[in-house]
Write a protein that holds these residues in place. Structure first.
Motif, PDB file in Angstrom:
ATOM      1  N   ARG A 143     -65.859 -22.286   6.914  1.00  0.00           N
ATOM      2  CA  ARG A 143     -64.674 -21.452   6.776  1.00  0.00           C
ATOM      3  C   ARG A 143     -63.403 -22.175   7.213  1.00  0.00           C
ATOM      4  NH1 ARG A 143     -68.034 -19.658   4.313  1.00  0.00           N
ATOM      5  NH2 ARG A 143     -68.809 -17.518   4.134  1.00  0.00           N
ATOM      6  N   HIS A 144     -63.544 -23.421   7.602  1.00  0.00           N
ATOM      7  CA  HIS A 144     -62.389 -24.262   7.950  1.00  0.00           C
ATOM      8  C   HIS A 144     -62.469 -25.569   7.171  1.00  0.00           C
ATOM      9  CE1 HIS A 144     -62.326 -21.511  11.415  1.00  0.00           C
ATOM     10  NE2 HIS A 144     -61.048 -21.826  11.535  1.00  0.00           N
ATOM     11  N   ILE A 145     -61.316 -26.125   6.835  1.00  0.00           N
ATOM     12  CA  ILE A 145     -61.235 -27.376   6.090  1.00  0.00           C
ATOM     13  C   ILE A 145     -60.397 -28.375   6.883  1.00  0.00           C
ATOM     14  CG2 ILE A 145     -60.385 -28.478   3.974  1.00  0.00           C
ATOM     15  CD1 ILE A 145     -60.918 -25.835   2.533  1.00  0.00           C
ATOM     16  N   LEU A 146     -60.921 -29.586   7.041  1.00  0.00           N
ATOM     17  CA  LEU A 146     -60.218 -30.657   7.745  1.00  0.00           C
ATOM     18  C   LEU A 146     -59.485 -31.520   6.728  1.00  0.00           C
ATOM     19  CD1 LEU A 146     -62.419 -29.747   9.803  1.00  0.00           C
ATOM     20  CD2 LEU A 146     -62.517 -32.129  10.570  1.00  0.00           C
ATOM     21  N   CYS A 147     -58.183 -31.693   6.938  1.00  0.00           N
ATOM     22  CA  CYS A 147     -57.364 -32.544   6.072  1.00  0.00           C
ATOM     23  C   CYS A 147     -56.733 -33.645   6.918  1.00  0.00           C
ATOM     24  CB  CYS A 147     -56.271 -31.725   5.377  1.00  0.00           C
ATOM     25  SG  CYS A 147     -56.880 -30.466   4.246  1.00  0.00           S
ATOM     26  N   PHE A 148     -57.094 -34.888   6.628  1.00  0.00           N
ATOM     27  CA  PHE A 148     -56.535 -36.027   7.345  1.00  0.00           C
ATOM     28  C   PHE A 148     -55.342 -36.561   6.557  1.00  0.00           C
ATOM     29  CE2 PHE A 148     -60.769 -35.725   9.041  1.00  0.00           C
ATOM     30  CZ  PHE A 148     -60.643 -36.129  10.360  1.00  0.00           C
ATOM     31  N   SER A 149     -54.229 -36.718   7.241  1.00  0.00           N
ATOM     32  CA  SER A 149     -53.020 -37.203   6.579  1.00  0.00           C
ATOM     33  C   SER A 149     -53.013 -38.720   6.521  1.00  0.00           C
ATOM     34  CB  SER A 149     -51.776 -36.711   7.324  1.00  0.00           C
ATOM     35  OG  SER A 149     -51.691 -37.337   8.594  1.00  0.00           O
ATOM     36  N   GLN A 150     -52.106 -39.246   5.734  1.00  0.00           N
ATOM     37  CA  GLN A 150     -51.966 -40.691   5.652  1.00  0.00           C
ATOM     38  C   GLN A 150     -51.326 -41.246   6.928  1.00  0.00           C
ATOM     39  OE1 GLN A 150     -49.705 -41.269   2.054  1.00  0.00           O
ATOM     40  NE2 GLN A 150     -51.513 -41.216   0.750  1.00  0.00           N
ATOM     41  N   TRP A 151     -51.554 -42.551   7.154  1.00  0.00           N
ATOM     42  CA  TRP A 151     -50.961 -43.288   8.269  1.00  0.00           C
ATOM     43  C   TRP A 151     -51.446 -42.792   9.637  1.00  0.00           C
ATOM     44  CZ3 TRP A 151     -49.459 -46.562   4.969  1.00  0.00           C
ATOM     45  CH2 TRP A 151     -48.767 -46.189   3.821  1.00  0.00           C
ATOM     46  N   GLY A 152     -52.530 -42.023   9.682  1.00  0.00           N
ATOM     47  CA  GLY A 152     -53.055 -41.560  10.961  1.00  0.00           C
ATOM     48  C   GLY A 152     -52.118 -40.640  11.713  1.00  0.00           C
ATOM     49  N   LEU A 153     -51.297 -39.875  10.984  1.00  0.00           N
ATOM     50  CA  LEU A 153     -50.325 -39.011  11.649  1.00  0.00           C
ATOM     51  C   LEU A 153     -50.979 -37.799  12.304  1.00  0.00           C
ATOM     52  CD1 LEU A 153     -47.414 -39.034   9.040  1.00  0.00           C
ATOM     53  CD2 LEU A 153     -47.584 -40.318  11.174  1.00  0.00           C
ATOM     54  N   ARG A 154     -51.868 -37.121  11.566  1.00  0.00           N
ATOM     55  CA  ARG A 154     -52.479 -35.938  12.146  1.00  0.00           C
ATOM     56  C   ARG A 154     -53.662 -35.490  11.290  1.00  0.00           C
ATOM     57  NH1 ARG A 154     -47.695 -31.481  10.921  1.00  0.00           N
ATOM     58  NH2 ARG A 154     -48.038 -31.239   8.681  1.00  0.00           N
ATOM     59  N   THR A 161     -54.177 -25.440  12.202  1.00  0.00           N
ATOM     60  CA  THR A 161     -54.092 -26.060  13.519  1.00  0.00           C
ATOM     61  C   THR A 161     -53.864 -27.549  13.323  1.00  0.00           C
ATOM     62  OG1 THR A 161     -55.623 -24.432  14.451  1.00  0.00           O
ATOM     63  CG2 THR A 161     -55.295 -26.459  15.699  1.00  0.00           C
ATOM     64  N   TYR A 162     -52.896 -28.109  14.069  1.00  0.00           N
ATOM     65  CA  TYR A 162     -52.534 -29.513  13.898  1.00  0.00           C
ATOM     66  C   TYR A 162     -52.914 -30.313  15.137  1.00  0.00           C
ATOM     67  CZ  TYR A 162     -49.600 -27.403  10.274  1.00  0.00           C
ATOM     68  OH  TYR A 162     -49.146 -26.689   9.191  1.00  0.00           O
ATOM     69  N   ILE A 163     -53.567 -31.465  14.917  1.00  0.00           N
ATOM     70  CA  ILE A 163     -53.901 -32.385  16.000  1.00  0.00           C
ATOM     71  C   ILE A 163     -53.323 -33.745  15.640  1.00  0.00           C
ATOM     72  CG2 ILE A 163     -55.749 -33.398  17.377  1.00  0.00           C
ATOM     73  CD1 ILE A 163     -57.558 -31.106  16.492  1.00  0.00           C
ATOM     74  N   GLN A 164     -52.544 -34.291  16.523  1.00  0.00           N
ATOM     75  CA  GLN A 164     -51.808 -35.521  16.221  1.00  0.00           C
ATOM     76  C   GLN A 164     -52.615 -36.786  16.513  1.00  0.00           C
ATOM     77  OE1 GLN A 164     -48.031 -34.996  18.398  1.00  0.00           O
ATOM     78  NE2 GLN A 164     -47.045 -34.874  16.383  1.00  0.00           N
ATOM     79  N   PHE A 165     -52.317 -37.812  15.733  1.00  0.00           N
ATOM     80  CA  PHE A 165     -52.709 -39.203  15.943  1.00  0.00           C
ATOM     81  C   PHE A 165     -54.220 -39.469  16.032  1.00  0.00           C
ATOM     82  CE2 PHE A 165     -48.567 -38.726  18.343  1.00  0.00           C
ATOM     83  CZ  PHE A 165     -47.789 -39.062  17.240  1.00  0.00           C
ATOM     84  N   PRO A 166     -54.992 -39.036  15.047  1.00  0.00           N
ATOM     85  CA  PRO A 166     -56.394 -39.459  15.009  1.00  0.00           C
ATOM     86  C   PRO A 166     -56.479 -40.955  14.716  1.00  0.00           C
ATOM     87  CG  PRO A 166     -55.826 -38.340  12.970  1.00  0.00           C
ATOM     88  CD  PRO A 166     -54.634 -38.208  13.875  1.00  0.00           C
ATOM     89  N   ILE A 167     -57.454 -41.627  15.310  1.00  0.00           N
ATOM     90  CA  ILE A 167     -57.546 -43.088  15.127  1.00  0.00           C
ATOM     91  C   ILE A 167     -58.169 -43.439  13.777  1.00  0.00           C
ATOM     92  CG2 ILE A 167     -58.549 -45.224  16.012  1.00  0.00           C
ATOM     93  CD1 ILE A 167     -58.411 -44.140  18.773  1.00  0.00           C
ATOM     94  N   HIS A 168     -59.357 -42.900  13.516  1.00  0.00           N
ATOM     95  CA  HIS A 168     -60.082 -43.260  12.303  1.00  0.00           C
ATOM     96  C   HIS A 168     -60.483 -41.993  11.547  1.00  0.00           C
ATOM     97  CE1 HIS A 168     -60.269 -47.374  13.668  1.00  0.00           C
ATOM     98  NE2 HIS A 168     -60.937 -47.040  14.744  1.00  0.00           N
ATOM     99  N   PRO A 169     -59.950 -41.774  10.352  1.00  0.00           N
ATOM    100  CA  PRO A 169     -60.324 -40.581   9.599  1.00  0.00           C
ATOM    101  C   PRO A 169     -61.734 -40.629   9.026  1.00  0.00           C
ATOM    102  CG  PRO A 169     -58.871 -41.959   8.293  1.00  0.00           C
ATOM    103  CD  PRO A 169     -58.915 -42.566   9.661  1.00  0.00           C
ATOM    104  N   ASP A 170     -62.366 -41.808   9.032  1.00  0.00           N
ATOM    105  CA  ASP A 170     -63.704 -41.916   8.460  1.00  0.00           C
ATOM    106  C   ASP A 170     -64.807 -41.952   9.507  1.00  0.00           C
ATOM    107  OD1 ASP A 170     -62.759 -44.318   9.376  1.00  0.00           O
ATOM    108  OD2 ASP A 170     -63.714 -45.536   7.825  1.00  0.00           O
ATOM    109  N   ARG A 171     -64.540 -42.421  10.708  1.00  0.00           N
ATOM    110  CA  ARG A 171     -65.607 -42.588  11.695  1.00  0.00           C
ATOM    111  C   ARG A 171     -65.168 -42.272  13.121  1.00  0.00           C
ATOM    112  NH1 ARG A 171     -63.343 -47.453  10.313  1.00  0.00           N
ATOM    113  NH2 ARG A 171     -62.766 -48.871  12.016  1.00  0.00           N
TER     114      ARG A 171
END
Length: 474
Positions: free
Chosen positions: A125-136, A148-158
Motif C-alpha cells: 500500500r506504499h510505493i518507494l520513489c528514489f529521486s535522481q542524484w541521491g536527493l531523497r 513521506t520524504y527522507i533526504q540523502f539516501p546513499i544507494h538506491p539499489d543496495r
C-alpha cells in the motif's frame, strides 16, 4: 517440463504474481497481465505521457511516446496481487493499476527531482520513489495519498532494507559527508525512530539479518572491512581478514537462520562468520582442483545440436579428483575479474551457491552440516558449462532445487530429490532444451513463488516453463 509459447517483452520485465495465478510483462509502454494456466491476456494498460505541468517542473524536453527512453523501466506486483505499478524513469511518472478494476488508476509525477527507481513497499500500500542524484526517497501512500520524504539516501539499489516482518525500514544515508543509518517505523507513516552514525567512511552496501536484529555494512572497494550493528546503532563486531587482501568486500549473504554470514571479497575466498563472535568459523577458497568426494557435473558437448533443442539430457557425472580451468587476473589493475559475483543460500541454509568471476562457466555448491553435526562445510558439487553462466537461482519453496541459464536455447536444473532405483534420494542434473520455432536464448530466469514454474527471459521475448505433475500427485 512443459513450455509455453514465446511472447514479446521489453526491459526484462516479466514476473509471476505473488499467488502465482497471473503473469505480468511489459511491451514498450504497455503493461500486460496474463493468466498463468492459459496465458490468455486478462488486462492491458498503457502509460500516458507526463502532464504539461510535470514537463515544466522537470525542465526537460518531452519524450516521444515511441522512444525507447520513455518506455516502462520498472514494474511490479503488490504483495497481495491487488495492485500493479508501472514506472517510466525517463518520463518521471509512476502509474498504479488495480487488477479487479480496469478503470481504477493512481498516478505519481516526480517533478523537478526526477525519478530513478520505483518499487512496492512490503505492505503493498506504499510505493518507494528514489529521486535522481541521491536527493531523497519519497514514500507514497495509496490509502491516504500523502507522501513521506527522507533526504540523502546513499544507494538506491543496495542501500536499504525492510525487516522481515515489514515493521522497520532501514536506510543508509549521507549527511554532511558522513555515513549514517536511519530506522523508520512503517506502521507510523515512516516516522524516524533511530538515527545514528556508522563507522564506515564510504559505505558500499548493507544487508539486514533474517531475524532483523543485526545490520551488516561494509566499506567500498579500497578497504576489506565489515561491521555488524544492532538496530540501535551499537557495533557488535568488525571483521577484516589478515593479511589484508588489498580489495574490499564484494558480496555478503546472511544464512536463513541469521546464525552465520558469508562474506566474499575479490580474492576468491569466502569467509563464514559465526553470529556470536563475528569471526571466521570457516573459510572456503576457490581451487582448480576438485577434491575426492565432490562431483563434477559437465555439460555434454553439442547436446543442443544432437537433440535439436527439443529434449533433455543428463549432465556427464564425473567422480574422483578433477580439475577446472581458472582465468588469470592481474590484481594491479582496477576491477579485476575475480571474486564471488554471487552468493546465495538455499531455503534451509544447507547449501551455498557460489559463482566466481574468474571461472565464469562454473557454479560451485557447498554443503553445510546440520546444527547437530560438527561445523565443517565442504564442496559438494561443481557444474561446468560451455558458456558463462548468466543467472542461477534457488527454488523458493524446495530446498534442493536449482535452475540456471547460460544464454543458450536451454535451461539447466539440479535437484537432490530424485528417487533412484533403490528408493533413495540422489542428485540429478539435467540440460533441458527450450522448444522454439524462433531463436530464443535464455538470459535470465525467475521462479514462480510456489516453486512450480519459471519465467525464461531473452532480450525481447519470454516464455514460461512448468513442471509436469503426475496425475496421482495432482
Amino acid at each position: 517440463m512443459d513450455f509455453t509459447e514465446i511472447y514479446k517483452q521489453s526491459g526484462n520485465l516479466a514476473s509471476f504474481s505473488p499467488g502465482a495465478h497471473f503473469i505480468l510483462n511489459v511491451v514498450e509502454n504497455t503493461l500486460i497481465v496474463r493468466r498463468t494456466d492459459t496465458l490468455q491476456i486478462t488486462r492491458t494498460w498503457t502509460i500516458a505521457a507526463p502532464s504539461s505541468t510535470a514537463n515544466i517542473l522537470s525542465n526537460s524536453k518531452s519524450i516521444p511516446s515511441n522512444s525507447p527512453e520513455g518506455w516502462i523501466s520498472h514494474a511490479g506486483w503488490s504483495c497481495d496481487s491487488e495492485y500493479l505499478l508501472a514506472a517510466s524513469a525517463k518520463k518521471g511518472i509512476v502509474e498504479v493499476f488495480k487488477l479487479r478494476d480496469e478503470n481504477w488508476n493512481a498516478r505519481i509525477e516526480a517533478g523537478v527531482e526526477g525519478l530513478l527507481k520505483a518499487e512496492w513497499a512490503p505492505d503493498g500500500r506504499h510505493i518507494l520513489c528514489f529521486s535522481q542524484w541521491g536527493l531523497r526517497v519519497t514514500i507514497w501512500s495509496l490509502v491516504t495519498g500523502n507522501a513521506t520524504y527522507i533526504q540523502f539516501p546513499i544507494h538506491p539499489d543496495r542501500g536499504y532494507a525492510f525487516r522481515s516482518d515489514s515493521r522497520y525500514f532501514i536506510l543508509a544515508e549521507r549527511h554532511r559527508s558522513k555515513d549514517a543509518m536511519g530506522v523508520y517505523d512503517t506502521t507510523d507513516c515512516y516516522k524516524l525512530v533511530r538515527h545514528f552514525p556508522v563507522p564506515t567512511s564510504n559505505l558500499s552496501s548493507l544487508a539486514l539479518s533474517p531475524t532483523g536484529n543485526h545490520i551488516a555494512i561494509w566499506e567500498g572497494v579500497l578497504e576489506y572491512k565489515l561491521h555488524i550493528l544492532s538496530l540501535a546503532g551499537d557495533v557488535q563486531g568488525t571483521f577484516s581478514p589478515k593479511p589484508n587482501p588489498g580489495y574490499g568486500v564484494r558480496n555478503v549473504a546472511w544464512h536463513p537462520t541469521g546464525m552465520f554470514i558469508a562474506v566474499a571479497g575479490w580474492d576468491d575466498k569466502i569467509h563464514i562468520l559465526d553470529g556470536l563472535t563475528w569471526s571466521a568459523a570457516a573459510t572456503l577458497e576457490l581451487s582448480s582442483k576438485i577434491p575426492v568426494g565432490a562431483t563434477l557435473w559437465r555439460e555434454p558437448s553439442n547436446w543442443l545440436e544432437t537433440t535439436q533443442g527439443r529434449g533433455f539430457l543428463s549432465y556427464e557425472r564425473l567422480q574422483g579428483p578433477q580439475t577446472i580451468s581458472l582465468q588469470r587476473t592481474d590484481p594491479t589493475k582496477p576491477n579485476p575479474k575475480s571474486g564471488a559475483v554471487q552468493l546465495e543460500w538455499n531455503k534451509t541454509g544447507t547449501l551455498l551457491l557460489v559463482r566466481f568471476e574468474n571461472c565464469p562457466t562454473v557454479v560451485h555448491l557447498y554443503d553445510f552440516p546440520a546444527s547437530s553435526d560438527p561445523f565443517v562445510p565442504r564442496l559438494r558439487c561443481v557444474f561446468q558449462h560451455s558458456k558463462p553462466v548468466l543467472h542461477a537461482q534457488w527454488n523458493p519453496v524446495r530446498k534442493g532445487s536449482l535452475a540456471l541459464c547460460i544464454g543458450s536455447g536451454s535451461i539447466y536444473t539440479w535437484s537432490d530429490e530424485w528417487i533412484g532405483e533403490n528408493g533413495v534420494e540422489e542428485d540429478m542434473a539435467e540440460c533441458i532444451g527450450v522448444p522454439a520455432n524462433t531463436k530464443f536464448e535464455t538470459r535470465s530466469i525467475k521462479w514462480a513463488p510456489d516453486g512450480k514454474g519459471l519465467v525464461l527471459l531473452d532480450k525481447e521475448a519470454f516464455c514460461c516453463a512448468f513442471e509436469v505433475e503426475d496425475d496421482a500427485e495432482s
